[in-house]
Design a protein around this motif. Structure first.
Motif, PDB file in Angstrom:
ATOM      1  N   THR A  49       0.802  -1.207   0.000  1.00 25.33           N
ATOM      2  CA  THR A  49       0.000   0.000   0.000  1.00 25.33           C
ATOM      3  C   THR A  49       0.840   1.264   0.000  1.00 25.33           C
ATOM      4  O   THR A  49       0.485   2.250  -0.649  1.00 25.33           O
ATOM      5  N   ALA A  50       1.958   1.276   0.722  1.00 24.93           N
ATOM      6  CA  ALA A  50       2.777   2.486   0.809  1.00 24.93           C
ATOM      7  C   ALA A  50       3.290   2.949  -0.555  1.00 24.93           C
ATOM      8  O   ALA A  50       3.106   4.116  -0.919  1.00 24.93           O
ATOM      9  N   PRO A  51       3.922   2.098  -1.344  1.00 29.78           N
ATOM     10  CA  PRO A  51       4.366   2.560  -2.659  1.00 29.78           C
ATOM     11  C   PRO A  51       3.210   2.922  -3.584  1.00 29.78           C
ATOM     12  O   PRO A  51       3.325   3.839  -4.403  1.00 29.78           O
ATOM     13  N   LEU A  52       2.083   2.227  -3.466  1.00 30.96           N
ATOM     14  CA  LEU A  52       0.938   2.567  -4.298  1.00 30.96           C
ATOM     15  C   LEU A  52       0.356   3.923  -3.904  1.00 30.96           C
ATOM     16  O   LEU A  52      -0.047   4.710  -4.761  1.00 30.96           O
ATOM     17  N   ALA A  53       0.325   4.218  -2.610  1.00 33.51           N
ATOM     18  CA  ALA A  53      -0.165   5.521  -2.155  1.00 33.51           C
ATOM     19  C   ALA A  53       0.771   6.632  -2.620  1.00 33.51           C
ATOM     20  O   ALA A  53       0.325   7.703  -3.044  1.00 33.51           O
ATOM     21  N   GLY A  54       2.070   6.386  -2.546  1.00 34.79           N
ATOM     22  CA  GLY A  54       3.022   7.366  -3.060  1.00 34.79           C
ATOM     23  C   GLY A  54       2.842   7.591  -4.544  1.00 34.79           C
ATOM     24  O   GLY A  54       2.925   8.722  -5.040  1.00 34.79           O
ATOM     25  N   LEU A  55       2.574   6.505  -5.280  1.00 30.64           N
ATOM     26  CA  LEU A  55       2.325   6.617  -6.713  1.00 30.64           C
ATOM     27  C   LEU A  55       1.074   7.433  -6.988  1.00 30.64           C
ATOM     28  O   LEU A  55       1.061   8.269  -7.898  1.00 30.64           O
ATOM     29  N   VAL A  56       0.011   7.208  -6.228  1.00 31.60           N
ATOM     30  CA  VAL A  56      -1.236   7.970  -6.423  1.00 31.60           C
ATOM     31  C   VAL A  56      -0.986   9.463  -6.214  1.00 31.60           C
ATOM     32  O   VAL A  56      -1.466  10.303  -6.986  1.00 31.60           O
ATOM     33  N   ALA A  57      -0.217   9.819  -5.184  1.00 33.51           N
ATOM     34  CA  ALA A  57       0.098  11.228  -4.940  1.00 33.51           C
ATOM     35  C   ALA A  57       0.873  11.815  -6.120  1.00 33.51           C
ATOM     36  O   ALA A  57       0.565  12.916  -6.599  1.00 33.51           O
ATOM     37  N   ALA A  58       1.869  11.086  -6.614  1.00 33.11           N
ATOM     38  CA  ALA A  58       2.666  11.564  -7.744  1.00 33.11           C
ATOM     39  C   ALA A  58       1.822  11.675  -9.009  1.00 33.11           C
ATOM     40  O   ALA A  58       1.975  12.624  -9.794  1.00 33.11           O
TER      41      ALA A  58
END
Length: 353
Positions: A49-58
């Motif tokens: 979830t953490a990398p996916l959430a970072g991706l969503v923000a980017a």
């Protein structure tokens, strides 16, 4: 709809800052629960979830650079609250928007620093709350299919934008720095943002639909989706005569993550050059109604990346492309890092029931 410094007076901006800080604090706690939702089938939640959430923000940062025309002399851009809430959950969605707004304000002089609380409240909290509540309501009454998820995402995103415009008008009614007819402001703001909401809805629907089509297990709002059982007949997959529901296959999200990063970089580094140069909905209404009279120069106006360009790079295409690429990279790094901290803290300190 980035509110600049000077639109809202200091006391109300301070109160909005407290509200935004409280919302972020509550969202941090909620995000820990969302991050802990790993299923036995390897579905949404956990360490992915953490990398996916970072991706969503980017990704939201990148798409917000793509202003699209909505009327003569007016443009709009994605707000992203609905998209973030549906993809990674409402609590994490608020944090995604907060990260984006913080990076935009500090690095790119977009959205006032004293108005950061107003922007997080209006563009983050309101859009997430309205869109996700509507999305969940629609998903409950519609058939539990992938198509229903995309339809619900369209409606939720569409409604969230004028709701955000109405919220700004309410804040302006309390703390606006100029004396203007509020009825006219409300009508103009909601009217133009309904049009912007259509663009928001299309972008959200296409993005959610694309992810749901290939990896529904990675979409928070699509948890529990099932697919009809397939049988291989003469080398081809066909529906079984007696359909049965089976969990959607899950696996590493690496390909989705790489594809998302590449897409964000292309959008921010190349496609953004072709974005509309017209003022967005808030800027246009503020100019037409005269409540931009007391707008203040941004505190980060001297930033080397101010106005989404790299200082001392004369070529406009190269300057904007570099700025967009840097913005995506920084937002991805800060967002992923912050979400990793949230996830690790959740793991280290289990919540009591």
């Amino acid at each position: 709809m980035h509110v600049p410094d000077g639109f809202i007076n200091a006391p109300v901006s301070a109160v909005a800052g407290v509200v935004a800080a409280g919302a972020v604090a509550v969202s941090l706690r909620g995000a820990r629960r969302e991050f802990g939702g790993t299923s036995r089938a390897g579905g949404y939640g956990g360490e992915r979830t953490a990398p996916l959430a970072g991706l969503v923000a980017a990704f939201i940062f990148a798409v917000q650079m793509l202003n699209f025309p909505v009327a003569a002399g007016t443009s709009g851009h994605l707000l992203g609250g609905a998209l973030a809430a549906i993809l990674v959950g409402p609590w994490t969605g608020v944090l995604c928007i907060a990260v984006v707004l913080l990076m935009q304000g500090i690095l790119f002089a977009d959205g006032g620093l004293t108005a950061l609380g107003v922007n997080i409240t209006v563009m983050g909290v309101v859009t997430v709350v309205v869109s996700y509540a509507l999305f969940r309501g629609l998903v409950l009454v519609l058939p539990r299919t992938r198509r229903s998820v995309t339809v619900a995402s369209f409606v939720a995103a569409l409604v969230s934008v004028p709701a955000s415009a109405a919220a700004f008008t309410l804040i302006y009614a309390i703390g606006g720095t100029t004396d203007v007819p509020l009825g006219k402001v409300l009508t103009a703001m909601v009217g133009v943002h309904v049009l912007i909401g259509i663009g928001e809805a299309v972008i959200t629907m296409l993005t959610v639909g694309a992810v749901v089509a290939v990896r529904p297990d990675l979409v928070y709002g699509a948890r529990g989706l099932t697919a009809p059982l397939k049988l291989r007949v003469d080398g081809e997959l066909v529906d079984a005569d007696s359909p049965a529901a089976v969990p959607v296959a899950a696996g590493s999200p690496k390909k989705v993550w790489i594809g998302g990063v590449v897409t964000a970089l292309v959008l921010a580094g190349f496609v953004s050059f072709y974005a509309s140069a017209s003022p967005d909905g808030l800027e246009k209404v503020a100019a037409d109604k005269g409540f931009d009279a007391k707008v203040e120069e941004h505190a980060a106006a001297g930033s080397p990346l101010a106005d989404y360009g790299v200082k001392d790079v004369d070529n406009a295409r190269l300057s904007g492309g570099l700025a967009g690429t840097i913005g995506v990279g920084v937002t991805l790094a800060v967002g992923t890092g912050a979400f990793w901290v949230v996830r690790r803290r959740r793991t280290a300190v289990p919540e009591t029931v």
